[in-house]
Design a protein around this motif. Structure first.
Motif, PDB file in Angstrom:
ATOM      1  N   PHE A   2       0.856  -1.175   0.000  1.00 14.89           N
ATOM      2  CA  PHE A   2       0.000   0.000   0.000  1.00 14.89           C
ATOM      3  C   PHE A   2       0.898   1.233   0.000  1.00 14.89           C
ATOM      4  O   PHE A   2       1.510   1.561   1.010  1.00 14.89           O
ATOM      5  CB  PHE A   2      -0.908  -0.015   1.225  1.00 14.89           C
ATOM      6  N   THR A   8      -1.295  10.027  -5.157  1.00 21.57           N
ATOM      7  CA  THR A   8      -2.395   9.480  -4.370  1.00 21.57           C
ATOM      8  C   THR A   8      -3.423  10.553  -4.030  1.00 21.57           C
ATOM      9  O   THR A   8      -3.064  11.584  -3.461  1.00 21.57           O
ATOM     10  CB  THR A   8      -1.865   8.865  -3.065  1.00 21.57           C
ATOM     11  N   GLU A  13      -8.203   7.972  -0.682  1.00 22.35           N
ATOM     12  CA  GLU A  13      -7.413   6.807  -0.299  1.00 22.35           C
ATOM     13  C   GLU A  13      -6.930   6.827   1.140  1.00 22.35           C
ATOM     14  O   GLU A  13      -6.601   5.795   1.696  1.00 22.35           O
ATOM     15  CB  GLU A  13      -6.195   6.687  -1.224  1.00 22.35           C
ATOM     16  N   ILE A  14      -6.857   7.996   1.757  1.00 18.10           N
ATOM     17  CA  ILE A  14      -6.184   8.078   3.040  1.00 18.10           C
ATOM     18  C   ILE A  14      -7.080   8.573   4.153  1.00 18.10           C
ATOM     19  O   ILE A  14      -7.093   8.036   5.255  1.00 18.10           O
ATOM     20  CB  ILE A  14      -4.965   9.028   2.942  1.00 18.10           C
ATOM     21  N   ARG A 226       7.989   2.926   5.354  1.00 16.77           N
ATOM     22  CA  ARG A 226       6.807   2.181   5.805  1.00 16.77           C
ATOM     23  C   ARG A 226       6.391   2.741   7.161  1.00 16.77           C
ATOM     24  O   ARG A 226       7.201   2.816   8.088  1.00 16.77           O
ATOM     25  CB  ARG A 226       7.092   0.687   5.922  1.00 16.77           C
ATOM     26  N   ASN A 229       0.216   3.196  11.208  1.00 18.48           N
ATOM     27  CA  ASN A 229      -0.810   4.197  11.465  1.00 18.48           C
ATOM     28  C   ASN A 229      -1.602   3.846  12.724  1.00 18.48           C
ATOM     29  O   ASN A 229      -1.518   2.731  13.244  1.00 18.48           O
ATOM     30  CB  ASN A 229      -1.743   4.298  10.254  1.00 18.48           C
ATOM     31  N   TRP A 235      -6.818  -0.309   8.050  1.00 19.12           N
ATOM     32  CA  TRP A 235      -6.238   0.667   7.136  1.00 19.12           C
ATOM     33  C   TRP A 235      -5.009   0.093   6.449  1.00 19.12           C
ATOM     34  O   TRP A 235      -4.156  -0.532   7.094  1.00 19.12           O
ATOM     35  CB  TRP A 235      -5.842   1.927   7.908  1.00 19.12           C
ATOM     36  N   GLY A 236      -4.894   0.300   5.143  1.00 22.20           N
ATOM     37  CA  GLY A 236      -3.697  -0.091   4.412  1.00 22.20           C
ATOM     38  C   GLY A 236      -3.427  -1.581   4.491  1.00 22.20           C
ATOM     39  O   GLY A 236      -4.337  -2.416   4.423  1.00 22.20           O
ATOM     40  N   ASP A 237      -2.160  -1.935   4.652  1.00 19.42           N
ATOM     41  CA  ASP A 237      -1.739  -3.334   4.806  1.00 19.42           C
ATOM     42  C   ASP A 237      -1.620  -3.643   6.294  1.00 19.42           C
ATOM     43  O   ASP A 237      -0.570  -3.404   6.915  1.00 19.42           O
ATOM     44  CB  ASP A 237      -0.388  -3.570   4.119  1.00 19.42           C
ATOM     45  N   GLY A 241       1.434   1.358   5.722  1.00 20.94           N
ATOM     46  CA  GLY A 241       1.504   1.810   4.345  1.00 20.94           C
ATOM     47  C   GLY A 241       2.885   2.380   4.094  1.00 20.94           C
ATOM     48  O   GLY A 241       3.671   2.574   5.031  1.00 20.94           O
TER      49      GLY A 241
END
Length: 261
Positions: A2, A8, A13-14, A226, A229, A235-237, A241
């Motif tokens: 991600f 972006t 997306e965020i 990386r 969060n 969220w994300g991976d 992210g």
């Protein structure tokens, strides 16, 4: 992977539906200084090989996080409800330091730190401010101060005795400038991440503070960070992210180095 880069769309997306809390500088009253923390840098010519070695040996902070809670991933924190990202970023870094040192996993209460600093008001700030507080007072466990609680009844001697078990005892920060201006160069951030030292990162473009975990080569000779969060594992991976391009350049950075056992 991600990846959040210069292409972006932030809103899509965020950002949608999540709390933030990192306050941008007003440069008219908070001017940028030229001071920076000084330590030996790992040359960029070595970054690619070091990243490959850490990936192969699964020794990155993200790998440590993934085996840090009874053999499974340490759950991401959840700030939502209040704009306390700036306390969660440092709390996540302390959590990673404890996992790296093979200390027992303890869920820590970032809300406690933010509530005390802001007198229980829902206000934004900077990661360096929470790092300074945790260095002096520690951060309590969620057993002592429940997750996301804003109750003043949590603020008692027993809670802060518990917090003292989880202090930052060494770190990298420029103490000669105010919290909003404590920053590092990208080469300094890369060096710390390659040394498995988490970095508390504040981003002006995002209005958000997060924990930096790993240096990532996003394309040959191009590097990002990386992040971990504080918006849950959804969220994300799995809560992480990769920030790349200009999105990876923070307005503020500080780094806890050691936490007490």
């Amino acid at each position: 992977m991600f990846i959040i880069d210069d292409n972006t769309p932030i809103e899509q997306e965020i950002s949608s539906g999540h709390a933030f809390g990192c306050v941008p500088r007003d440069f008219s009253v908070q001017p940028r200084t030229v001071k920076a923390v000084q330590f030996p840098l790992i040359p960029r010519s070595e970054w690619s090989e070091r990243i490959r070695d850490m990936e192969a040996t699964k020794s990155r902070l993200s790998d440590i996080r993934n085996t840090g809670d009874n053999g499974g991933p340490i759950r991401s924190y959840d700030q939502n409800g209040q704009g306390y990202c700036w306390a969660y970023s440092t709390t996540a870094a302390v959590t990673l330091l404890r996992a790296k040192a093979n200390m027992p996993h303890v869920r820590l209460s970032a809300h406690a730190v933010a509530c005390k600093i802001k007198n229980f008001r829902d206000e934004g700030a900077w990661g360096a401010l929470s790092m300074e507080f945790i260095s002096k007072n520690g951060v309590p466990s969620e057993a002592a101060w429940p997750a996301k609680s804003m109750s003043r009844s949590n603020d008692n001697a027993a809670t802060w005795a518990d917090a003292a078990k989880h202090k930052i005892t060494e770190g990298w920060a420029d103490l000669e400038v105010e919290a909003w201006d404590r920053n590092m160069t990208f080469d300094q951030i890369g060096t710390l991440l390659l040394s498995r030292i988490p970095v508390v990162l504040d981003f002006a473009w995002w209005g958000h503070s997060v924990c930096g975990m790993d240096l990532v080569e996003t394309s040959p000779g191009q590097f990002g960070v990386r992040i971990w969060n504080s918006w849950t594992d959804s969220w994300g991976d799995n809560g992480t992210g990769v920030l790349a391009g200009s999105k990876a350049i923070p307005m503020g950075a500080s780094a806890p180095l050691v936490t007490n056992a």
